[in-house]
Design a protein around this motif. Structure first.
Motif, mmCIF file in Angstrom:
data_model
loop_
_atom_site.group_PDB
_atom_site.id
_atom_site.type_symbol
_atom_site.label_atom_id
_atom_site.label_comp_id
_atom_site.label_asym_id
_atom_site.label_seq_id
_atom_site.Cartn_x
_atom_site.Cartn_y
_atom_site.Cartn_z
ATOM 1 N N ALA A 102 -9.917 5.158 -3.560
ATOM 2 C CA ALA A 102 -10.376 6.434 -4.120
ATOM 3 C C ALA A 102 -9.303 7.058 -5.004
ATOM 4 O O ALA A 102 -9.595 7.514 -6.120
ATOM 5 C CB ALA A 102 -10.770 7.393 -2.998
ATOM 6 N N VAL A 103 -8.054 7.075 -4.530
ATOM 7 C CA VAL A 103 -6.960 7.647 -5.311
ATOM 8 C C VAL A 103 -6.819 6.916 -6.647
ATOM 9 O O VAL A 103 -6.549 7.526 -7.683
ATOM 10 C CB VAL A 103 -5.632 7.603 -4.504
ATOM 11 C CG1 VAL A 103 -4.428 7.878 -5.386
ATOM 12 C CG2 VAL A 103 -5.690 8.602 -3.353
ATOM 13 N N ALA A 104 -7.021 5.609 -6.643
ATOM 14 C CA ALA A 104 -6.914 4.808 -7.869
ATOM 15 C C ALA A 104 -8.131 4.959 -8.783
ATOM 16 O O ALA A 104 -8.120 4.488 -9.916
ATOM 17 C CB ALA A 104 -6.725 3.336 -7.514
ATOM 18 N N ASP A 144 0.294 4.406 -7.565
ATOM 19 C CA ASP A 144 1.031 4.777 -6.344
ATOM 20 C C ASP A 144 1.674 3.576 -5.669
ATOM 21 O O ASP A 144 1.707 3.480 -4.447
ATOM 22 C CB ASP A 144 0.109 5.506 -5.344
ATOM 23 C CG ASP A 144 -0.375 6.847 -5.865
ATOM 24 O OD1 ASP A 144 0.407 7.515 -6.550
ATOM 25 O OD2 ASP A 144 -1.522 7.197 -5.595
ATOM 26 N N ASP A 145 2.212 2.657 -6.472
ATOM 27 C CA ASP A 145 2.882 1.477 -5.933
ATOM 28 C C ASP A 145 2.040 0.780 -4.871
ATOM 29 O O ASP A 145 2.477 0.571 -3.735
ATOM 30 C CB ASP A 145 4.278 1.846 -5.403
ATOM 31 C CG ASP A 145 5.234 2.189 -6.538
ATOM 32 O OD1 ASP A 145 5.186 1.494 -7.568
ATOM 33 O OD2 ASP A 145 6.004 3.151 -6.407
ATOM 34 N N SER A 146 0.834 0.428 -5.266
ATOM 35 C CA SER A 146 -0.090 -0.274 -4.378
ATOM 36 C C SER A 146 -0.619 -1.528 -5.057
ATOM 37 O O SER A 146 -1.004 -1.489 -6.226
ATOM 38 C CB SER A 146 -1.269 0.628 -4.003
ATOM 39 O OG SER A 146 -0.850 1.690 -3.185
ATOM 40 N N GLU A 147 -0.641 -2.604 -4.305
ATOM 41 C CA GLU A 147 -1.242 -3.848 -4.776
ATOM 42 C C GLU A 147 -1.946 -4.504 -3.592
ATOM 43 O O GLU A 147 -1.473 -5.492 -3.040
ATOM 44 C CB GLU A 147 -0.191 -4.768 -5.392
ATOM 45 C CG GLU A 147 -0.809 -5.831 -6.274
ATOM 46 C CD GLU A 147 0.205 -6.490 -7.175
ATOM 47 O OE1 GLU A 147 0.351 -6.033 -8.334
ATOM 48 O OE2 GLU A 147 0.860 -7.442 -6.717
ATOM 49 N N PRO A 148 -3.099 -3.917 -3.209
ATOM 50 C CA PRO A 148 -3.845 -4.494 -2.092
ATOM 51 C C PRO A 148 -4.474 -5.829 -2.477
ATOM 52 O O PRO A 148 -4.578 -6.162 -3.661
ATOM 53 C CB PRO A 148 -4.917 -3.447 -1.799
ATOM 54 C CG PRO A 148 -5.123 -2.767 -3.111
ATOM 55 C CD PRO A 148 -3.775 -2.771 -3.788
ATOM 56 N N GLU A 149 -4.895 -6.557 -1.459
ATOM 57 C CA GLU A 149 -5.583 -7.834 -1.653
ATOM 58 C C GLU A 149 -6.931 -7.742 -0.950
ATOM 59 O O GLU A 149 -7.093 -8.226 0.176
ATOM 60 C CB GLU A 149 -4.725 -8.974 -1.111
ATOM 61 C CG GLU A 149 -3.410 -9.109 -1.843
ATOM 62 C CD GLU A 149 -2.507 -10.201 -1.307
ATOM 63 O OE1 GLU A 149 -2.977 -11.037 -0.510
ATOM 64 O OE2 GLU A 149 -1.326 -10.216 -1.683
ATOM 65 N N LEU A 209 0.853 -1.188 0.000
ATOM 66 C CA LEU A 209 0.000 0.000 0.000
ATOM 67 C C LEU A 209 0.889 1.238 0.000
ATOM 68 O O LEU A 209 1.660 1.459 0.936
ATOM 69 C CB LEU A 209 -0.911 0.028 1.234
ATOM 70 C CG LEU A 209 -1.889 -1.127 1.409
ATOM 71 C CD1 LEU A 209 -2.669 -0.972 2.710
ATOM 72 C CD2 LEU A 209 -2.845 -1.214 0.225
ATOM 73 N N PHE A 210 0.789 2.022 -1.069
ATOM 74 C CA PHE A 210 1.569 3.255 -1.194
ATOM 75 C C PHE A 210 3.065 3.010 -0.950
ATOM 76 O O PHE A 210 3.736 3.786 -0.289
ATOM 77 C CB PHE A 210 1.043 4.334 -0.242
ATOM 78 C CG PHE A 210 -0.381 4.742 -0.517
ATOM 79 C CD1 PHE A 210 -0.715 5.456 -1.653
ATOM 80 C CD2 PHE A 210 -1.387 4.392 0.370
ATOM 81 C CE1 PHE A 210 -2.027 5.833 -1.909
ATOM 82 C CE2 PHE A 210 -2.702 4.760 0.127
ATOM 83 C CZ PHE A 210 -3.016 5.488 -1.022
#
Length: 196
Positions: free
Chosen positions: A138-140, A88-93, A42-43
């Protein structure tokens, strides 16, 4: 003892190591990070994932069952605790997500343009789901985000992402007896989504 506390506080202020999406994927490919490392990106930070309790797991399974009955596999891909690649370098699951098109269409994790709905099941994670996760989605520009709030027995629906502000224009709360109508997936009775 005071010196030790002071040094510990100084160490806590040291900068974190930033993980780009490329570095994160390389660490997974090289086996540095494995499925035993319960983290998500996340970020640019590796964030520990909470252990899944009985109620949380039961809710995820119930929603997955509902989605699989209602959403044809030739038109939708349902992810259960699978990664989605965001900006933003995020890859949530997230606990669940629904993406456009069949599974066979994906050669990589779904991206914001592919995603129709993201769902987080919240018990002990409620504060994170309402803050960091909501901000991330939201940012994505994720169009629709649901929090299945186990303890308050409600579904929280967020739509109208404001990427610059990191929030959603609309928050709605649905309780037992209500119907949640998704932007793309139709109507769901709240009872279908909550556990008893």
């Amino acid at each position: 003892m005071t010196r030790i506390i002071s040094e510990a506080e100084t160490m806590a202020r040291l900068p974190d190591f930033y993980w780009s999406l490329e570095r994160y994927h390389a660490a997974i490919k090289a086996g540095v990070l494995t499925e035993n490392d319960k983290v998500e990106l996340l970020f640019g930070k590796l964030v520990p994932k909470m252990p899944i309790g009985v109620s949380h797991g039961k809710a995820v399974k119930k929603i997955n069952r509902v989605f699989n009955r209602r959403l044809p596999e030739d038109r939708y891909t349902i992810g259960v605790q699978d990664p989605i690649t965001l900006i933003d370098d995020s890859e949530p699951e997230p606990d669940l997500h629904v993406a456009k098109g069949p599974l066979e269409a994906y050669t990589q994790h779904p991206r914001p343009a592919d995603i129709l709905l993201v769902v987080e099941v919240a018990d002990s994670t409620l504060a994170t789901d309402r803050s960091v996760k909501k901000l991330n989605y939201a940012v994505a520009g994720i169009e629709e985000y649901w929090i299945i709030n186990i303890y308050e027995h409600q579904v929280e629906r967020y739509i109208g992402p404001d990427s610059a502000g990191g929030t959603y224009a609309t928050r709605e709360v649905f309780k037992t007896g209500d119907t949640v109508t998704s932007l793309h997936l139709g109507a769901f009775a709240v009872e279908e989504l909550l556990i008893e």
